[in-house]
Scaffold this motif. Sequence first.
Motif, short mmCIF file in Angstrom:
data_model
loop_
_atom_site.label_atom_id
_atom_site.label_comp_id
_atom_site.label_asym_id
_atom_site.label_seq_id
_atom_site.Cartn_x
_atom_site.Cartn_y
_atom_site.Cartn_z
N LEU A 41 18.68 29.45 20.21
CA LEU A 41 18.66 28.07 20.71
C LEU A 41 18.96 27.98 22.20
CD1 LEU A 41 20.51 26.34 17.73
CD2 LEU A 41 18.04 26.28 18.21
N GLY A 42 19.63 28.99 22.73
CA GLY A 42 19.97 29.00 24.16
C GLY A 42 21.31 28.40 24.45
N TYR A 43 21.65 27.32 23.78
CA TYR A 43 22.99 26.73 23.88
C TYR A 43 23.18 25.78 22.71
CZ TYR A 43 20.45 22.79 26.02
OH TYR A 43 19.56 21.77 26.27
N VAL A 44 24.43 25.53 22.36
CA VAL A 44 24.78 24.59 21.29
C VAL A 44 25.81 23.63 21.86
CG1 VAL A 44 25.92 24.35 19.06
CG2 VAL A 44 24.28 26.20 19.42
N GLN A 45 25.44 22.36 21.92
CA GLN A 45 26.28 21.37 22.58
C GLN A 45 27.56 21.09 21.81
OE1 GLN A 45 24.26 17.81 23.85
NE2 GLN A 45 26.15 16.64 24.03
N ILE A 46 28.65 20.94 22.56
CA ILE A 46 29.97 20.62 22.01
C ILE A 46 30.20 19.12 22.17
CG2 ILE A 46 32.46 20.99 22.29
CD1 ILE A 46 31.71 23.76 23.51
N ASP A 47 30.76 18.49 21.14
CA ASP A 47 31.11 17.07 21.27
C ASP A 47 32.41 16.78 20.54
OD1 ASP A 47 30.03 14.42 22.35
OD2 ASP A 47 30.61 13.91 20.31
N TRP A 86 28.81 24.85 31.10
CA TRP A 86 28.05 23.62 31.23
C TRP A 86 26.55 23.93 31.26
CZ3 TRP A 86 30.21 18.86 30.99
CH2 TRP A 86 29.40 17.76 31.31
N THR A 87 25.79 23.26 30.40
CA THR A 87 24.33 23.28 30.50
C THR A 87 23.94 21.87 30.96
OG1 THR A 87 24.20 22.83 28.11
CG2 THR A 87 24.01 25.13 28.82
N HIS A 88 23.55 20.98 30.04
CA HIS A 88 23.49 19.56 30.40
C HIS A 88 24.77 18.87 29.93
CE1 HIS A 88 22.36 19.24 26.16
NE2 HIS A 88 22.79 18.01 26.22
N ALA A 89 25.59 19.60 29.20
CA ALA A 89 26.90 19.17 28.71
C ALA A 89 27.67 20.46 28.42
CB ALA A 89 26.76 18.33 27.44
N LEU A 90 28.95 20.35 28.07
CA LEU A 90 29.69 21.54 27.70
C LEU A 90 29.09 22.10 26.42
CD1 LEU A 90 32.07 23.28 28.63
CD2 LEU A 90 33.52 21.99 27.07
N ALA A 91 28.86 23.41 26.39
CA ALA A 91 28.13 24.01 25.28
C ALA A 91 28.57 25.45 25.07
CB ALA A 91 26.62 23.97 25.56
N TYR A 92 28.27 25.95 23.87
CA TYR A 92 28.38 27.38 23.61
C TYR A 92 27.09 28.04 24.08
CZ TYR A 92 32.55 26.73 20.76
OH TYR A 92 33.83 26.44 20.34
N VAL A 93 27.23 29.12 24.83
CA VAL A 93 26.11 29.82 25.43
C VAL A 93 26.22 31.30 25.05
CG1 VAL A 93 24.90 30.28 27.60
CG2 VAL A 93 26.23 28.18 27.34
#
Length: 381
Positions: A41-47, A86-93
């Motif tokens: 996926l490239g990154y998984v957004q954290i919320d 950070w990608t477009h938001a804080l994420a797992y990369v």
Amino acid sequence: MKAKALTLREGRRLWLHAQRLDEAEPFGSGPDATRKAVEHLGYVQIDTINVIERSHHHILATRIPSYRRADLATAQSIDKTVFEFWTHALAYVPMRDFRFFLPEMKAHREEPFRWYTDVPDDETNKVVRRIRKNGAISIRDIDDDDLIDKEHPWGSRKPSKRALQRAFFDGRLVISERRGMVKTYDLLVRHFAGLDIPKPATPRQVDAYKLDRALTAQGLVNGASVMHPWLRFSPEIGKLVESRIRKKDLVPVTIEGDEKNLHYVPAEALETPLPEMPPLVHILSPFDPLIIQRRRLKLFFGYDHVFEAYVPKAKRQFGYFTLPVLLGDEIVALLDLKTDRSAGKLLIQAWHWNGLGKPRAHKRLIEEALGRFERFQLSPE
């Protein structure tokens, strides 16, 4: 090269296949499935919102039926195959891609993001020295701050929080562990001790990474999808796209109903037709990669998602935290769900059919998916 015309359904299928939402268990099972999913996926957004399970766990569980929250903790803190940034938001990369973020860390050290320009150097150096001397800490471990008024609802009365965050974006600290939304910070060099820290990628390599990441996870791309949340290619990535078209690695395509705008598909993806979509049901997070890019979602699915958590209750149409329901290659319903953890129940606060819908045909499949979803929500692991 003349653009190839694709129907909406063909475009959807390419995207869904790239998102691995057309298979029941695309990344296998067990802890290593988490690494594979984040890498693909490239990154998984954290919320932060947790009326149901938080988005990072939800996104992974959508694609890994046997997913356990501990698998992500293991990947971050023990195996160190993912990191937060950070990608477009804080994420797992993926840690595999770490070198593409090193230039951004260096740039932040030289000129902090606007949120941290007023964080004094001595405050940042102070928390870094403390961690170097005493080991990893969270904001809860700091009890000697002179408290201030919050500047933001998500802020903190402890000035040290912003100093920790600045050092994190500088690349001096890394989030070594996360419990809920409480982050533990450690020195980057200590957390990754024993790993080979790569050289920073060049600007050209970063551009290629961003394009390739989008092509892998989206199947077909345009400027807005690669550069999300910006709307068009940077000049450098635009030239890279043109170069790949000349080499016949990328094919320009038009999408039914949006013929004036080009998308781009890897040539090999158009060579073999995808099989018919199985009738899989996925209850998606509003922060799922399939949902987060609203313009793209509306084009390919004819569905305009509105995130109503920040809309006054009286003005909401669908609910506080509405989850789109994907069945096959269509979004057929919207569910406003809430987990009552004390009662051990998943509450359906509202159920809306999207578009024409086929309630009789779809309801049983969705209810079965809700049973699986409830078990995940209430699982202690």
